[in-house]
Design a protein around this motif. Structure first.
Motif, PDB file in Angstrom:
ATOM      1  N   PRO A   1       4.280  -9.220  12.596  1.00 53.89           N
ATOM      2  CA  PRO A   1       3.258 -10.205  12.981  1.00 53.89           C
ATOM      3  C   PRO A   1       3.707 -11.637  12.700  1.00 53.89           C
ATOM      4  O   PRO A   1       4.244 -11.940  11.634  1.00 53.89           O
ATOM      5  CB  PRO A   1       2.047  -9.824  12.123  1.00 53.89           C
ATOM      6  N   ALA A   2       3.493 -12.506  13.676  1.00 52.81           N
ATOM      7  CA  ALA A   2       3.909 -13.902  13.524  1.00 52.81           C
ATOM      8  C   ALA A   2       3.186 -14.571  12.357  1.00 52.81           C
ATOM      9  O   ALA A   2       3.721 -15.496  11.735  1.00 52.81           O
ATOM     10  CB  ALA A   2       3.653 -14.658  14.822  1.00 52.81           C
ATOM     11  N   ARG A   3       1.956 -14.101  12.026  1.00 53.06           N
ATOM     12  CA  ARG A   3       1.226 -14.717  10.928  1.00 53.06           C
ATOM     13  C   ARG A   3       1.930 -14.522   9.585  1.00 53.06           C
ATOM     14  O   ARG A   3       1.578 -15.183   8.602  1.00 53.06           O
ATOM     15  CB  ARG A   3      -0.189 -14.155  10.862  1.00 53.06           C
ATOM     16  N   SER A   4       2.924 -13.639   9.554  1.00 51.30           N
ATOM     17  CA  SER A   4       3.664 -13.455   8.306  1.00 51.30           C
ATOM     18  C   SER A   4       4.462 -14.697   7.929  1.00 51.30           C
ATOM     19  O   SER A   4       4.921 -14.826   6.793  1.00 51.30           O
ATOM     20  CB  SER A   4       4.604 -12.242   8.416  1.00 51.30           C
ATOM     21  N   LEU A   5       4.618 -15.632   8.879  1.00 48.20           N
ATOM     22  CA  LEU A   5       5.314 -16.882   8.578  1.00 48.20           C
ATOM     23  C   LEU A   5       4.440 -17.843   7.775  1.00 48.20           C
ATOM     24  O   LEU A   5       4.949 -18.708   7.058  1.00 48.20           O
ATOM     25  CB  LEU A   5       5.739 -17.580   9.879  1.00 48.20           C
ATOM     26  N   VAL A   6       3.121 -17.698   7.910  1.00 44.28           N
ATOM     27  CA  VAL A   6       2.205 -18.688   7.329  1.00 44.28           C
ATOM     28  C   VAL A   6       2.332 -18.803   5.810  1.00 44.28           C
ATOM     29  O   VAL A   6       2.373 -19.921   5.277  1.00 44.28           O
ATOM     30  CB  VAL A   6       0.758 -18.377   7.755  1.00 44.28           C
ATOM     31  N   PRO A   7       2.379 -17.688   5.058  1.00 40.18           N
ATOM     32  CA  PRO A   7       2.466 -17.848   3.597  1.00 40.18           C
ATOM     33  C   PRO A   7       3.702 -18.601   3.155  1.00 40.18           C
ATOM     34  O   PRO A   7       3.650 -19.382   2.199  1.00 40.18           O
ATOM     35  CB  PRO A   7       2.482 -16.407   3.084  1.00 40.18           C
ATOM     36  N   ALA A   8       4.816 -18.375   3.826  1.00 45.81           N
ATOM     37  CA  ALA A   8       6.036 -19.109   3.458  1.00 45.81           C
ATOM     38  C   ALA A   8       5.834 -20.605   3.657  1.00 45.81           C
ATOM     39  O   ALA A   8       6.253 -21.424   2.818  1.00 45.81           O
ATOM     40  CB  ALA A   8       7.215 -18.606   4.288  1.00 45.81           C
ATOM     41  N   LEU A   9       5.169 -20.975   4.740  1.00 43.46           N
ATOM     42  CA  LEU A   9       4.917 -22.392   4.999  1.00 43.46           C
ATOM     43  C   LEU A   9       3.976 -22.978   3.949  1.00 43.46           C
ATOM     44  O   LEU A   9       4.169 -24.115   3.495  1.00 43.46           O
ATOM     45  CB  LEU A   9       4.329 -22.571   6.394  1.00 43.46           C
ATOM     46  N   HIS A  10       2.963 -22.197   3.552  1.00 44.87           N
ATOM     47  CA  HIS A  10       2.039 -22.689   2.532  1.00 44.87           C
ATOM     48  C   HIS A  10       2.751 -22.902   1.198  1.00 44.87           C
ATOM     49  O   HIS A  10       2.537 -23.926   0.525  1.00 44.87           O
ATOM     50  CB  HIS A  10       0.892 -21.693   2.346  1.00 44.87           C
TER      51      HIS A  10
END
Length: 358
Positions: A313-322
């Protein structure tokens, strides 16, 4: 009424050969195209180049493995070499001038530069093709040794733009103009202009056409990269680059809490995740170098597509960005880029990963 299937095109045949690892068949397709009247330049630009683009597209769509992509690219490269031997100019043929063609340091996609070298040879230029991953020191040594009319630099990976900038500046300091090309410099050559290159071309054919129009103007007096990019004075690029290893470690340590699915990852999956995080930091640093947030968001959109094709899932990138945003909260440009990039990837209800996970 019966329908008759259309015969395969040369591109179809070459694709079949390179995608199945059949070097002999690939070479036969190239030679057959020549024998049926397709000019050598068109064999390079209208046959081999589109098939090579398809190789990259098929890898991105997860229909070719990394090993298959490498094998296909190597076969295309050897097909170019075979074509070059078949179409070499006779000794003593007059030449227009001398061009050094090279990939910037760290750029391993050598085939676009190889295509340019061969097209320039066909157009009557003497060419020194130095290949992939040429260090700036070695490039400058060669420029001093042969005194070319110009240097053509290729890069497909935007993260090599800082290195490309150093190479452009160093070559220009010798009084030699620089033409650049490749996907790293942007679809309109915007990064070529930003980094002070003397000319840009979108492909090998356009580069050869530009040189046929006349010599490039000699570069301006020697200058430093920061003269082109005064925003580097804030040191954000330098600090993100220097702390890359620590940033990756911090993100990896925090991901288990914010992305619980990672707790079940195998060592291999963790390794690939660390590589992905390192790429994110590299592209953030490059966006800081160029002061272009779109470079970073474009990379993340591309990465999201790559992950989706592999059922991640592309949303798996969000925590790294946060996590990166928290670590870099004292760096205004970096923090803004991270916030801007996370928005399109976050779920509609909330951007916090802890609330995203099932």
């Amino acid at each position: 009424m019966t329908s008759t299937a259309l015969p395969p095109t040369p591109q179809d045949l070459l694709w079949e050969a390179v995608s199945t690892g059949n070097e002999h068949a690939a070479t036969l397709v190239v030679f057959d195209a020549l024998e049926h009247g397709l000019p050598a330049q068109e064999v390079l630009l209208s046959l081999i180049a589109p098939v090579q683009r398809r190789v990259g597209e098929e890898w991105a769509a997860n229909r070719l493995t990394v090993a298959q992509e490498h094998a296909a690219s190597a076969i295309n490269d050897r097909a170019i070499a075979a074509l070059s031997h078949r179409t070499a100019a006779a000794p003593g043929t007059p030449v227009k001038g001398r061009v050094v063609v090279a990939c910037v340091d760290g750029e391993w996609h050598g085939l676009p530069a190889r295509l340019l070298a061969e097209v320039l040879k066909l157009r009557g230029w003497a060419v020194d093709y130095l290949g992939a991953q040429v260090t700036t020191d070695h490039l400058i040594q060669h420029v001093h040794h042969v005194g070319p009319d110009l240097v053509a630099l290729s890069s497909s990976i935007p993260t090599r733009l800082p290195v490309a900038h150093a190479a452009i500046t160093a070559v220009q300091a010798t009084g030699t103009p620089v033409l650049v090309g490749g996907a790293a410099f942007g679809p309109r050559g915007q990064y070529a202009a930003l980094l002070g290159a003397d000319a840009w071309a979108p492909d090998a054919g356009a580069a050869a056409d530009r040189l046929d129009q006349g010599p490039l103007r000699r570069p301006a007096p020697a200058h430093q990269p920061i003269d082109d990019l005064p925003h580097l004075g804030d040191q954000e690029y330098t600090m993100v680059t220097r702390t890359k290893t620590q940033l990756v470690r911090t993100v990896m340590a925090g991901l288990e809490d914010r992305f619980p699915a990672m707790r079940a990852y195998t060592p291999a999956q963790r390794g690939r995740t660390a590589e992905d995080v390192a790429h994110i930091v590299d592209f953030l640093a490059t966006a800081l170098y160029t002061d272009d947030a779109d470079l970073f968001t474009t990379f993340l959109a591309w990465t999201a597509g790559i992950l989706t094709a592999r059922n991640v899932p592309a949303r798996s990138l969000v925590p790294a960005l946060h996590i990166l945003g928290e670590e870099l909260k004292d760096f205004p440009r970096a923090a803004d880029m991270l916030r801007h990039a996370a928005g399109p990837l976050a779920p509609p209800h909330n951007g916090r990963l802890a609330q995203e996970q099932a």
